[in-house]
Design a protein around this motif. Sequence first.
Motif, PDB file in Angstrom:
ATOM      1  N   LYS A 186       0.794  -1.234  -0.057  1.00 23.22           N
ATOM      2  CA  LYS A 186      -0.030   0.029   0.050  1.00 23.22           C
ATOM      3  C   LYS A 186       1.007   1.127  -0.060  1.00 23.22           C
ATOM      4  N   THR A 187       1.824   1.279   0.723  1.00 26.90           N
ATOM      5  CA  THR A 187       3.011   2.426   0.886  1.00 26.90           C
ATOM      6  C   THR A 187       3.377   2.713  -0.525  1.00 26.90           C
ATOM      7  N   GLU A 188       3.966   1.580  -1.195  1.00 30.09           N
ATOM      8  CA  GLU A 188       4.682   1.699  -2.374  1.00 30.09           C
ATOM      9  C   GLU A 188       3.600   2.047  -3.542  1.00 30.09           C
ATOM     10  N   ASP A 189       2.349   1.640  -3.408  1.00 32.98           N
ATOM     11  CA  ASP A 189       1.138   2.227  -4.468  1.00 32.98           C
ATOM     12  C   ASP A 189       1.063   3.773  -4.137  1.00 32.98           C
ATOM     13  N   ARG A 190       0.973   3.883  -2.895  1.00 34.20           N
ATOM     14  CA  ARG A 190       0.940   5.380  -2.599  1.00 34.20           C
ATOM     15  C   ARG A 190       1.899   6.266  -2.970  1.00 34.20           C
ATOM     16  N   LEU A 191       3.143   5.880  -2.909  1.00 33.01           N
ATOM     17  CA  LEU A 191       4.293   6.761  -3.228  1.00 33.01           C
ATOM     18  C   LEU A 191       4.272   6.733  -4.832  1.00 33.01           C
TER      19      LEU A 191
END
Length: 504
Positions: free
Chosen positions: A149-154
């Motif tokens: 999720k963090t990677e997708d958000r970044l």
Amino acid sequence: METRLADIPLELVLDVIGDLLRTGRLPDNVPDGLLEHATFQQIIEDLTALQEFALSISQGELDQPLRAKGFAVGALKTLQANLRHLTWQTQQVASGDFSQRVDFMGDFSEAFNRMVSALGDMRDQLAQREASFLRTNGELLHEISQREKTEDRLAHQARHDSLTGLPNRLTFNETLTELLGGRRRSQAVLAVMFIDLDRFKFVNDTLGHDAGDELLIEPSGRLRACLRDSDVLCRMGGDEFTAILKGMSDVKPVLRLANRILVDLSRPFSLGGHDVSIGASIGVAFCPGDAKSVSDLLKKADTAMYRAKELGRNNCQLYSADLDAGNLERMRLERDLRMAAERDELEVQYQCRLDPLTGGLLGLEAMLRWTHPTRGTVPPSEFIPIAEDSDLILQLGDFVLQAVCDQLSKWEQLGVPVAPIAINLSRKQVRRRDCLERIEQILELYELDPGLLVIEIPGDALFKAGEPELELIKRLRTLGVQVVLDGFGADQVPLFGLSGMPVD
């Protein structure tokens, strides 16, 4: 180190017990660690004894000895029934049912119950280990999910504008590059639309940056509503947007779309209690007709957009080769203007301001003129905008200021009656830090009365002036220089702002 029974799969232990019950012997593939374990050895010994005893009873081998000891036939039958039930219970344990217990036959009951307890303990240990594994696995899966999720958000933040949520310049370049690659195979036609909001800077400076941010968000929604689902709308930065239009083989649907955008953006926006009207200047370039690369398409759409601004804004222009020719001509004119002062091609002429009743001289206005060696007289309407778009306007401003002060000094030396002379100060000059010092130095150099100098400042620049600019104007008036509002009515300056302007 002794092998722990809980380290051996329960299924394997039960398989060994099952084989022992069915065949009366241990299978050949029993792991060494299992055979060496004391608890398992005790289980096997107990099972073997139980099996042998049950077998002997079932065959009647103990019938006579037991009768001799006084056991009745009914008691022996009960014993045989109990042993048969014991055999069934043992088979249940072998299938994983550890709830079985017996309370007869003395030592055999103890052995059976000990075996069941040992297998039950082993099952509990295996269950705990499995629960721990599942818990650890769940935590790992949660951590992986959060990381994804963090990677997708970044990744989303890297490719989208944080204010409007629209794709950004990076996404525009990637998308257009991909579409151009596919276009070569399909021969499809697409268009790039460059959209620049008109009067955005005026609203941003007047109402503040919060209102400016809102004025970017709301038009983004209107633009998105005008476009088709297949079109890609991006914010390039500032008040500039682009749209990639697929399947546009004709200019007519593009112009219809552009007109819809212009109409939608011309409707007022409500910002902090104020109704604000803006517009847009739109430029369009086609692929493959106008360009075939990302940079060329963007550049030519941008060129067409600037042409729309030159034609009065709030309109759409399609790219044409003539626009590039015009830009080339503009570059040549800028190059020649940079050398004009050195070549003595610039001069200041003076226009009189007369009293309409008496005909008396009220003052003069200095006007810069340029005589080009091959072009002849170049109108100010052609070279002043070029100078204002670059730092040349600062050099030209210094040239005019010095020429006017020099002329006033010469007239005074000749005894010619002089009148105040007005010179235009550009927006860039007003914002220049050393503007006041330059004016003071030149007045001192020529020993002139500051009252003979009139500074004309553009109305919109004065209205948008910040604290440094207002301080400059106050100090100029303190020095004795007159400050007047220039071109009122040509720029959009609200009437209520006049009362607070520090002008003469």
